[in-house]
Design an enzyme around this catalytic site. Structure first.
Site, PDB file in Angstrom:
ATOM      1  N   LYS A 134      24.847  32.487  34.715  1.00 23.17           N
ATOM      2  CA  LYS A 134      26.133  33.096  34.339  1.00 23.17           C
ATOM      3  C   LYS A 134      26.930  33.454  35.593  1.00 23.17           C
ATOM      4  O   LYS A 134      26.363  33.524  36.692  1.00 23.17           O
ATOM      5  CB  LYS A 134      25.874  34.349  33.496  1.00 23.17           C
ATOM      6  CG  LYS A 134      25.105  35.448  34.220  1.00 23.17           C
ATOM      7  CD  LYS A 134      24.604  36.514  33.242  1.00 23.17           C
ATOM      8  CE  LYS A 134      23.830  37.614  33.976  1.00 23.17           C
ATOM      9  NZ  LYS A 134      23.173  38.547  33.045  1.00 23.17           N
ATOM     10  N   TYR A 157      43.624  51.012  58.282  1.00 21.56           N
ATOM     11  CA  TYR A 157      44.497  51.733  57.356  1.00 21.56           C
ATOM     12  C   TYR A 157      44.212  53.231  57.352  1.00 21.56           C
ATOM     13  O   TYR A 157      43.060  53.664  57.406  1.00 21.56           O
ATOM     14  CB  TYR A 157      44.318  51.210  55.929  1.00 21.56           C
ATOM     15  CG  TYR A 157      45.103  49.952  55.654  1.00 21.56           C
ATOM     16  CD1 TYR A 157      46.503  49.949  55.735  1.00 21.56           C
ATOM     17  CD2 TYR A 157      44.455  48.773  55.313  1.00 21.56           C
ATOM     18  CE1 TYR A 157      47.220  48.795  55.477  1.00 21.56           C
ATOM     19  CE2 TYR A 157      45.165  47.612  55.053  1.00 21.56           C
ATOM     20  CZ  TYR A 157      46.551  47.635  55.142  1.00 21.56           C
ATOM     21  OH  TYR A 157      47.261  46.484  54.888  1.00 21.56           O
TER      22      TYR A 157
HETATM   23  C1  LIG Z   1      21.799  38.653  33.448  1.00 15.00           C
HETATM   24  C2  LIG Z   1      20.701  38.548  32.461  1.00 15.00           C
HETATM   25  C3  LIG Z   1      19.433  38.064  32.832  1.00 15.00           C
HETATM   26  C4  LIG Z   1      19.058  37.799  34.267  1.00 15.00           C
HETATM   27  O1  LIG Z   1      18.783  39.032  34.909  1.00 15.00           O
HETATM   28  P1  LIG Z   1      18.256  39.116  36.414  1.00 15.00           P
HETATM   29  O2  LIG Z   1      18.017  40.569  36.602  1.00 15.00           O
HETATM   30  O3  LIG Z   1      19.342  38.590  37.276  1.00 15.00           O
HETATM   31  O4  LIG Z   1      17.030  38.296  36.495  1.00 15.00           O
HETATM   32  C5  LIG Z   1      18.503  37.836  31.832  1.00 15.00           C
HETATM   33  N1  LIG Z   1      18.785  38.102  30.542  1.00 15.00           N
HETATM   34  C6  LIG Z   1      19.974  38.596  30.156  1.00 15.00           C
HETATM   35  C7  LIG Z   1      20.214  38.877  28.715  1.00 15.00           C
HETATM   36  C8  LIG Z   1      20.970  38.840  31.097  1.00 15.00           C
HETATM   37  O5  LIG Z   1      22.141  39.359  30.711  1.00 15.00           O
END
Ligand SMILES: *Cc1c(COP(=O)(O)O)cnc(C)c1O
Length: 377
Positions: A51, A272
């Site tokens: 993702k 800044y």
């Molecule tokens: C993002 C996510 C993962 C992966 O999690 P990590 O901590 O990056 O291994 C797995 N399952 C779900 C439902 C997620 O949203």
């Protein structure tokens, strides 16, 4: 006129010469991390969470590499990500949409052979209705909330779901899943609580395969593995469990170019707001990345970059497109226009910079932005 020069002037070639930053993604290390997780899990299968553009590293390249390593289960968060990824993967690869579908994209999802994760009765009804309209059996995954209150069937919807399954359906459940809220903390009591809730769900919905573990969950032990794990951050070199030794190899390195150097007297204001006033004479360099490139503003006057192992602290506020660093520890003239300093690499891990920024490795990776020249090794 040399036409070869003109031919090589693709945006990529132009950006590579004189890039202001180089984001290097080591696909071989990614592959080794997948194999490390796969061997911890065997005979349970290792999927991959890709993702948010594979945590900012490029979902297509990452997924194709993992497919080559034997991965066949790819998880994205949103339907649009699945649509982009589908053409990059062979048919045997399954793509799952963790957030499930929004009303309106069910038909496209079914036609593209993408598998939604159903999180609620509302999503269940939409998908069942789509199967009815298309007069086809459609695949899905059911996600249950085991104590995170984020996504998944809540306890009060389980009876109605069980009844719907008993009444017969043309939705084919590939497996059931849940997500751990505290898997990064091996000591957390929440892991056991969620495990107990998942066991109750397995009793209420017998006969289904289970997917439970994210990266942290892989290291919680066999009981958490189900039949298919869903690691994300560990593939990309992040530490799966905080406070434990990181068994993963780094995948990402980031080097940023120097734009300008200067010497300033004591009492000079830097950046800044004049928020940093120099205590003594010092030499400064301005580097070509800022908060728009993922060097978070919370790194103002905190954290550092490195040059040949020497720590160069960040001075003053992080700007949108630049950060000023103290280079007094280096001999004069070592850093000049175009020199590269290390932001992520052998001297500074994702966890190091995340700690200085007051955040987690995930937010650093996904924030890295697209102004760096990306090179895949
Ligand atoms: C993002 C996510 C993962 C992966 O999690 P990590 O901590 O990056 O291994 C797995 N399952 C779900 C439902 C997620 O949203």
């Amino acid at each position: 006129m040399d036409s070869d020069i003109l031919v090589s002037r693709t945006p990529t070639a132009m950006a590579a010469q004189g890039a202001t930053g180089y984001l290097t993604i080591d696909l071989a290390a990614l592959g080794r991390n997948y194999q490390t997780l796969a061997s911890m899990l065997a005979p349970v299968r290792a999927g991959a969470v890709v993702k948010a553009d594979a945590y900012g590293l490029g979902a297509e390249r990452v997924a194709a590499t993992l497919f080559g390593e034997g991965c066949r289960h790819f998880f994205v968060a949103q339907f649009v990500e699945a649509v982009r990824l589908r053409p990059a993967l062979a048919r045997e690869a399954q793509i799952f949409v963790l957030n499930g579908l929004q009303p309106g994209n069910e038909i496209a999802c079914a036609e593209m052979g993408i598998v939604p994760v159903l999180n609620s009765l509302a999503q269940w009804r939409q998908w069942s209705e789509t199967a009815r309209i298309l007069q086809r059996c459609l695949p899905a995954v059911l996600q249950f909330d085991t104590g995170m209150s984020r996504l998944g069937f809540p306890p009060e919807e389980r009876a109605a779901l069980a009844a719907a399954l008993r009444n017969g359906t043309n939705v084919e459940i590939l497996f059931i899943m849940s997500h751990l809220a505290s898997a990064d903390d091996i000591e957390s009591g929440q892991n056991g609580e969620q495990f107990a809730e998942m066991s109750r769900i397995a009793d209420e919905f017998p006969g289904f395969d289970i997917s439970f573990a994210n990266s942290g969950g892989v290291l919680l032990g066999d009981a958490y593995h189900g039949v298919l794990a869903r690691p994300g951050i560990a593939l990309y070199g992040g530490a799966p469990n905080t406070g434990e030794k990181n068994p993963m190899e780094p995948v990402v390195s980031l080097d940023v170019a120097v734009v300008q150097t200067r010497a300033v007297p004591a009492g000079a204001k830097v950046g800044y707001g004049g928020a940093h006033v120099t205590l003594g004479e010092m030499r400064l360099a301005t580097i070509a990345a800022g908060y728009a490139d993922g060097l978070q503003r919370s790194l103002s006057d905190r954290g550092a970059v490195y040059f040949k192992g020497i720590r160069l602290p960040i001075v003053g506020r992080v700007s949108m497109d630049s950060v000023t660093i103290d280079i007094s520890a280096l001999p004069e003239g070592v850093l000049t226009l175009g020199s590269l300093v290390e932001v992520l690499g052998p001297n500074q891990t994702l966890e190091d910079i995340a700690g200085d920024a007051g955040t987690i490795s995930y937010e650093i990776l996904t924030g890295l932005g697209d102004r760096y020249h990306r090179q895949y090794r």
